[in-house]
Scaffold this motif. Sequence first.
Motif, PDB file in Angstrom:
ATOM      1  N   GLU A 224      -6.650  12.760   1.067  1.00  0.00           N
ATOM      2  CA  GLU A 224      -5.993  12.354   2.318  1.00  0.00           C
ATOM      3  C   GLU A 224      -5.348  13.549   3.004  1.00  0.00           C
ATOM      4  O   GLU A 224      -5.351  13.656   4.230  1.00  0.00           O
ATOM      5  CB  GLU A 224      -4.933  11.277   2.042  1.00  0.00           C
ATOM      6  N   SER A 236       1.447  11.476   6.850  1.00  0.00           N
ATOM      7  CA  SER A 236       1.940  10.093   6.930  1.00  0.00           C
ATOM      8  C   SER A 236       1.149   9.288   7.955  1.00  0.00           C
ATOM      9  O   SER A 236       0.822   8.109   7.720  1.00  0.00           O
ATOM     10  CB  SER A 236       3.425  10.083   7.287  1.00  0.00           C
ATOM     11  N   HIS A 239      -2.184   8.533   6.480  1.00  0.00           N
ATOM     12  CA  HIS A 239      -2.091   7.480   5.463  1.00  0.00           C
ATOM     13  C   HIS A 239      -2.023   6.102   6.119  1.00  0.00           C
ATOM     14  O   HIS A 239      -2.615   5.139   5.612  1.00  0.00           O
ATOM     15  CB  HIS A 239      -0.866   7.703   4.580  1.00  0.00           C
ATOM     16  N   ASN A 240      -1.313   6.004   7.246  1.00  0.00           N
ATOM     17  CA  ASN A 240      -1.248   4.720   7.955  1.00  0.00           C
ATOM     18  C   ASN A 240      -2.628   4.300   8.455  1.00  0.00           C
ATOM     19  O   ASN A 240      -2.981   3.117   8.390  1.00  0.00           O
ATOM     20  CB  ASN A 240      -0.272   4.817   9.125  1.00  0.00           C
ATOM     21  N   THR A 243      -4.609   3.128   5.373  1.00  0.00           N
ATOM     22  CA  THR A 243      -4.176   1.797   4.941  1.00  0.00           C
ATOM     23  C   THR A 243      -4.751   0.711   5.843  1.00  0.00           C
ATOM     24  O   THR A 243      -5.209  -0.333   5.377  1.00  0.00           O
ATOM     25  CB  THR A 243      -2.639   1.713   4.933  1.00  0.00           C
ATOM     26  N   TYR A 246      -8.497   0.270   5.086  1.00  0.00           N
ATOM     27  CA  TYR A 246      -8.688  -0.503   3.858  1.00  0.00           C
ATOM     28  C   TYR A 246      -8.438  -1.990   4.120  1.00  0.00           C
ATOM     29  O   TYR A 246      -9.178  -2.856   3.643  1.00  0.00           O
ATOM     30  CB  TYR A 246      -7.757  -0.013   2.759  1.00  0.00           C
ATOM     31  N   ARG A 247      -7.383  -2.274   4.869  1.00  0.00           N
ATOM     32  CA  ARG A 247      -7.045  -3.669   5.165  1.00  0.00           C
ATOM     33  C   ARG A 247      -8.180  -4.336   5.940  1.00  0.00           C
ATOM     34  O   ARG A 247      -8.537  -5.489   5.667  1.00  0.00           O
ATOM     35  CB  ARG A 247      -5.746  -3.733   5.972  1.00  0.00           C
ATOM     36  N   ASN A 252      -8.682  -2.021  -1.473  1.00  0.00           N
ATOM     37  CA  ASN A 252      -7.424  -1.337  -1.755  1.00  0.00           C
ATOM     38  C   ASN A 252      -7.564   0.155  -1.930  1.00  0.00           C
ATOM     39  O   ASN A 252      -6.567   0.881  -1.993  1.00  0.00           O
ATOM     40  CB  ASN A 252      -6.784  -1.918  -3.029  1.00  0.00           C
ATOM     41  N   ASN A 253      -8.803   0.638  -2.044  1.00  0.00           N
ATOM     42  CA  ASN A 253      -8.993   2.048  -2.331  1.00  0.00           C
ATOM     43  C   ASN A 253     -10.392   2.501  -1.911  1.00  0.00           C
ATOM     44  O   ASN A 253     -11.195   1.700  -1.418  1.00  0.00           O
ATOM     45  CB  ASN A 253      -8.771   2.319  -3.819  1.00  0.00           C
TER      46      ASN A 253
END
Length: 263
Positions: A224, A236, A239-240, A243, A246-247, A252-253
């Motif tokens: 990342e 950061s 990462h958002n 996330t 993934y959603r 989840n990964n």
Amino acid sequence: MEFSPVVVNKLVQLWDELEAFPVEQATEANVHLMKTLATWLDSDYAYWCGLLRVVDGNAAEEDPLGGWRVRVSEPYKLPQIYEDHREEILENQHLADTVGAASIAIMREAGNFRVRRLRELVDLSEYEKSAHFQKLQMPYGLTDRVYIVTPVNEDTESCFCFELAGDDGKRFDSELTDFVGTALRSVRWFQRRLFLSHGLVVGDEIFSEMERRIVLLLLTDKSEKEIAIEIGRATSTTHNYVTGIYRKFGVNNRAGLMAIWLG
């Protein structure tokens, strides 16, 4: 339809070349695919459209495209006039005059793999009199088009279009178009990945350019932090994005994301 060993070897070589592209290079692989097929067909233009069913039931019956819409597209060679009118076309796909008689006809066969040349869908003498043809196709001299459409699932279809243009009245050969159809019918796995790379198949909202860059980088071995550096964003913020991606895919990964990609 039977092909000679030489022709079969051409098909196998193309499929091997397509598989050799890393999963994160979906667009590059698609350009290679369209370039190869356009060369086989000797076509002047080639482009891919990702179609999504957005209207069902009675409303779809009243819709010119049966509830289907172009949600994403990737060109190899595209007539400039399509680019000039891109927003208008995308926003007005619910209007028969915007999408044209040929597009209406090809989507009446939704749910089935199909290879159709323009003259198999419309009466060319009447089609060329239409306002749609005179506005969008007459300016660059369209003489023929072939649609090759592959259902990816019940709500998505992958459409490759190849066009001939000029003042010599060129037409596509039926055997060649069937050959190209065979090449595409056999790579449904790849067409599914095209949809995934744009955020479709698992949802109906296409990725932003940034999301698409990130999801393709997630398919590499970059961390990342390395992805953040490559896209020029804070860790950061990256990462958002990750996330959220993934959603959207319900995982989840990265292992879950790759599992979806590989089918």
